[in-house]
Design a protein around this motif. Structure first.
Motif, short mmCIF file in Angstrom:
data_model
loop_
_atom_site.label_atom_id
_atom_site.label_comp_id
_atom_site.label_asym_id
_atom_site.label_seq_id
_atom_site.Cartn_x
_atom_site.Cartn_y
_atom_site.Cartn_z
N PRO A 190 0.83 -1.22 0.00
CA PRO A 190 0.00 0.00 0.00
C PRO A 190 0.86 1.26 0.00
N GLY A 191 0.45 2.24 -0.78
CA GLY A 191 1.19 3.50 -0.87
C GLY A 191 2.07 3.57 -2.09
N SER A 192 2.54 2.42 -2.56
CA SER A 192 3.43 2.38 -3.72
C SER A 192 2.64 2.22 -5.02
N TYR A 193 1.56 1.43 -4.96
CA TYR A 193 0.72 1.23 -6.14
C TYR A 193 -0.69 0.89 -5.66
N PRO A 194 -1.69 0.96 -6.53
CA PRO A 194 -3.09 0.81 -6.12
C PRO A 194 -3.50 -0.63 -5.80
N VAL A 195 -3.14 -1.08 -4.61
CA VAL A 195 -3.43 -2.48 -4.24
C VAL A 195 -4.91 -2.72 -3.95
N PHE A 196 -5.66 -1.65 -3.69
CA PHE A 196 -7.07 -1.82 -3.31
C PHE A 196 -8.03 -1.64 -4.50
N LEU A 197 -7.51 -1.69 -5.70
CA LEU A 197 -8.26 -1.32 -6.89
C LEU A 197 -9.55 -2.12 -7.07
N SER A 198 -9.54 -3.39 -6.69
CA SER A 198 -10.71 -4.25 -6.95
C SER A 198 -11.71 -4.29 -5.79
N LEU A 199 -11.44 -3.54 -4.71
CA LEU A 199 -12.35 -3.56 -3.56
C LEU A 199 -13.40 -2.45 -3.70
N GLN A 200 -14.22 -2.60 -4.71
CA GLN A 200 -15.21 -1.58 -5.04
C GLN A 200 -16.27 -1.40 -3.96
N ARG A 201 -16.54 -2.44 -3.17
CA ARG A 201 -17.62 -2.39 -2.18
C ARG A 201 -17.15 -2.07 -0.77
N LEU A 202 -15.85 -1.96 -0.58
CA LEU A 202 -15.31 -1.75 0.76
C LEU A 202 -15.78 -0.42 1.34
N ILE A 203 -16.33 -0.47 2.58
CA ILE A 203 -16.79 0.76 3.22
C ILE A 203 -15.92 1.14 4.42
N TYR A 204 -15.07 0.20 4.88
CA TYR A 204 -14.21 0.49 6.04
C TYR A 204 -12.82 -0.08 5.80
N LEU A 205 -11.81 0.77 5.93
CA LEU A 205 -10.42 0.35 5.77
C LEU A 205 -9.58 1.00 6.86
N ASP A 206 -8.83 0.17 7.61
CA ASP A 206 -7.95 0.70 8.65
C ASP A 206 -6.51 0.24 8.36
N ILE A 207 -5.66 1.19 7.97
CA ILE A 207 -4.24 0.88 7.78
C ILE A 207 -3.39 1.80 8.67
N SER A 208 -3.94 2.16 9.82
CA SER A 208 -3.19 2.99 10.77
C SER A 208 -2.10 2.16 11.45
N HIS A 209 -1.00 2.81 11.77
CA HIS A 209 0.14 2.16 12.43
C HIS A 209 0.63 0.95 11.64
N THR A 210 0.74 1.10 10.30
CA THR A 210 1.21 0.01 9.45
C THR A 210 2.51 0.36 8.72
N LYS A 211 3.10 1.50 9.05
CA LYS A 211 4.33 1.98 8.40
C LYS A 211 4.13 2.20 6.90
N THR A 212 2.90 2.53 6.52
CA THR A 212 2.60 2.80 5.11
C THR A 212 3.00 4.22 4.74
N GLU A 213 3.79 4.35 3.70
CA GLU A 213 4.19 5.66 3.19
C GLU A 213 3.51 5.87 1.84
N VAL A 214 2.63 6.86 1.79
CA VAL A 214 1.86 7.10 0.56
C VAL A 214 2.72 7.84 -0.45
N LYS A 215 3.09 7.12 -1.52
CA LYS A 215 3.90 7.69 -2.58
C LYS A 215 3.10 7.86 -3.86
N SER A 216 2.15 6.99 -4.08
CA SER A 216 1.37 7.01 -5.31
C SER A 216 0.09 7.82 -5.15
#
Length: 226
Positions: A190-216
């Motif tokens: 996550p952050g480097s490329y669109p890994v969540f592209l196919s989750l069209q129905r997702l209403i809740y996502l928690d990626i806090s405290h995951t060391k994710t650096e948003v570059k893309s």
């Protein structure tokens, strides 16, 4: 006899029951139960594989604070809909045997610090809606489609408070997810490329405290229902 909930074991670890012997629960075959709880057993006799023999028709089973290293054989006629394994001694997610619980809707395996591997696959669980694998020590890659084959109704996936998980962007087998919780787990992808592209129905996502650096700029592309 009809029972709403039967609890076997100790609430405290002070006088932990010593052993689980083969056939210990055979007297429960004539008891109709809604919920069965087995708590604080010290050890299981080697090759004891009769745990579910007389409780396979129970709707909810909770296995708490057991030194259980493997899941017992699952009866073909199992009616279990909710299964919880808390503070057990699994080293690998026992997905193959758990896939024999064909009526399973909710599965929780939590607080198992020995649990590191997720190599087996859940398969053909058409009723499965909720999986919680939080507060373990899971480290695996290829999340999250390969782990779930023919589980089309999975809506809640909780992998929070684990070690390391690599997301590839392949969510084809879990495209109906509504809730995805990955907090406090080191993530790769996550952050480097669109890994969540196919989750069209997702209403809740928690990626806090995951060391994710948003570059893309397209990090959250595809999340149209968020």
């Amino acid at each position: 006899l009809q029972v709403s909930r039967l609890i076997v074991g100790e609430f405290r670890d002070s006088e932990r029951l010593q052993d689980f012997e083969r056939g210990l629960l055979s007297g429960l075959c004539q008891v109709q139960m809604e919920e069965f709880v087995l708590i604080c057993f010290k050890g299981f006799e080697y090759h004891t594989d009769t745990l579910f023999n007389c409780i396979g028709n129970v709707s909810t089973i909770r296995l708490v604070d057991l030194r259980l290293e493997e899941i017992s054989e699952v009866p073909l006629w199992s009616k279990v809909k909710h299964l919880e394994c808390k503070k057990c001694h699994f080293e690998e997610v026992p997905a193959a045997k758990l896939s024999l619980f064909k009526e399973l809707r909710v599965l929780r395996i939590t607080k198992n610090k020995r649990l590191r591997n997720f190599k087996q696959k859940f398969n053909s669980l058409s009723n499965l809606e909720v999986i919680e694998l939080s507060e373990n020590s899971l480290t695996f890659s290829g999340c999250c489609s390969p782990q779930f084959e023919n589980c089309p109704n999975l809506k809640h996936l909780n992998l929070s408070f684990n070690s390391n998980i690599k997301l590839t962007g392949d969510f084809a087998n879990v495209k109906n997810l509504l809730y995805l919780d990955l907090q406090h787990t080191t993530l790769f992808g996550p952050g480097s490329y669109p890994v969540f592209l196919s989750l069209q129905r997702l209403i809740y996502l928690d990626i806090s405290h995951t060391k994710t650096e948003v570059k893309s700029q397209c990090t959250f592309c595809g999340l149209n229902s968020l």
